[in-house]
Design an enzyme around this catalytic site. Structure first.
Site, PDB file in Angstrom:
ATOM      1  N   LYS A  20       1.023  -1.154  -0.049  1.00 18.98           N
ATOM      2  CA  LYS A  20      -0.062  -0.012   0.037  1.00 18.98           C
ATOM      3  C   LYS A  20       0.673   1.337  -0.041  1.00 18.98           C
ATOM      4  CE  LYS A  20       1.056   1.163   4.371  1.00 18.98           C
ATOM      5  NZ  LYS A  20       1.544   2.406   4.920  1.00 18.98           N
ATOM      6  N   VAL A 113      11.143  -3.905   2.264  1.00 18.11           N
ATOM      7  CA  VAL A 113      11.075  -4.288   3.633  1.00 18.11           C
ATOM      8  C   VAL A 113      11.523  -3.011   4.286  1.00 18.11           C
ATOM      9  CG1 VAL A 113      12.450  -5.459   5.583  1.00 18.11           C
ATOM     10  CG2 VAL A 113      12.025  -6.600   3.371  1.00 18.11           C
ATOM     11  N   ASP A 154      -1.688  -2.219   9.925  1.00 18.68           N
ATOM     12  CA  ASP A 154      -1.591  -2.327   8.502  1.00 18.68           C
ATOM     13  C   ASP A 154      -2.320  -3.704   7.953  1.00 18.68           C
ATOM     14  OD1 ASP A 154      -0.793   0.189   8.186  1.00 18.68           O
ATOM     15  OD2 ASP A 154       1.157  -0.409   7.554  1.00 18.68           O
TER      16      ASP A 154
END
EC number: 2.7.1.148
Length: 320
Positions: A20, A113, A154
């Site tokens: 996202k 990451v 999230d």
């Protein structure tokens, strides 16, 4: 008469879940519990993590990284033990599933990451859905979303996908009816930023300036209107991220990345979430592809994506 042994039938369920970007992110003051209330517009984009969950005769949970990952796995530190979000998601599902077996999770990493794009959260969302199918748990999406919220702010959004408004610590989601595509170029960094450290830096900057932040109560309706209409020009004028200056304070090169992007044709740019991924807005898909190519020639790691896209979904279910 001996009864023949029942042969264990392994099965693999493969799920993909999107990363996202935060099209807007308003951050309130630090709360007594150490967290910050936020008001954010989340956009799921076409960069996906994949999790293949395979049932095993041996009890327990194991995790590995797929060689098909597009990230340099030697350059990132991804735990494969119980601290991994996907591992934790499988453990939660095992607790609520009557027919849980051992499971091996193979994760294909594509989302940066510690990049502000929710890659680990996408792994967790994919694992919840995969284990639900693998063990025939029969949980509803609402029940899965409740478990997702236990794993992190999230995770519910990666399960949901699309476009959504997030309040609270980002876990109070309201789907936004904004289905028109917008096109972006993601510029990824060869380093990560710690989300807690970015928030601490924002607190420090505000304290030094004597700024008392207000509690966010909602998002700018103009942002939702621009997303509903796929109006990149209108959206370019109202992108906001309260964390951006803290991310730049910790990684000044992000300011250069934003400048290079806009000088090569982006109509706007923003640090996504806590960074360091930079999201550059383009007029359309052709402009996004051209911008990504130009930035690659500048030595940057850039790829074109679009959003919104659906949340976690099963892409295969195979008996081995």
């Amino acid at each position: 008469m001996n009864t023949p042994a029942v042969r264990f039938a392994a099965r693999t369920v493969r799920v993909k879940a999107p990363g996202k970007i935060n099209v807007s992110l308003d951050v309130g003051p630090r709360r007594p519990d150490g967290y910050h209330s936020v008001a954010s517009v989340y956009l799921a984009v076409s960069l996906y993590e994949e999790v293949a969950a395979t049932s095993t005769e041996t009890p327990g949970i194991t995790v590995s990284l797929s060689p098909d990952s597009t990230l340099d796995l030697d350059a990132v530190d991804i735990p494969l033990d119980a601290s991994n979000l996907a591992y934790r998601a499988a453990a939660i599902m095992a607790d609520v599933s009557e027919h849980a077996t051992g499971v091996h999770l193979e994760i294909t990493k594509r989302v940066p990451v510690a990049g502000g794009m929710g890659g680990g959260s996408a792994d967790a969302a994919a694992t919840l859905l995969a284990c639900d199918a693998l063990w025939n748990s029969g949980l509803s999406r609402e029940e899965l979303a409740h478990l997702a919220a236990e794993l992190g702010a999230d995770v519910p959004f990666s399960l949901l996908g699309g476009t959504a408004v997030g309040l609270g610590v980002g876990d109070q989601l309201s789907p936004a009816l904004a289905k028109a595509k917008t096109h972006w170029v993601l510029v990824t960094a060869d380093f990560g930023l710690s989300t807690p450290e970015v928030f601490r830096t924002l607190d420090r900057l505000r304290e030094a300036e004597g700024v008392d932040a207000d509690e966010p109560t909602g998002v700018d309706p103009n942002i939702l209107a621009a997303l509903r209409g796929g109006d990149a020009d209108a959206l370019s004028r109202i992108l906001v991220n309260d964390l951006q200056r803290a991310s730049i304070e910790l990684a000044p090169s992000l300011r250069d990345t934003l400048g290079i992007g806009e000088s090569h044709g982006a109509i706007a740019g923003i640090v996504s979430g806590s960074g360091p991924t930079v999201a550059l807005l383009a007029d359309d898909s052709v402009a996004a592809e051209a911008l990504a190519e130009d930035l690659q020639h500048q030595g940057l790691s850039a790829l074109a994506v679009h959003g919104p896209v659906p949340g976690a979904r099963i892409i295969s279910d195979t008996l081995l």
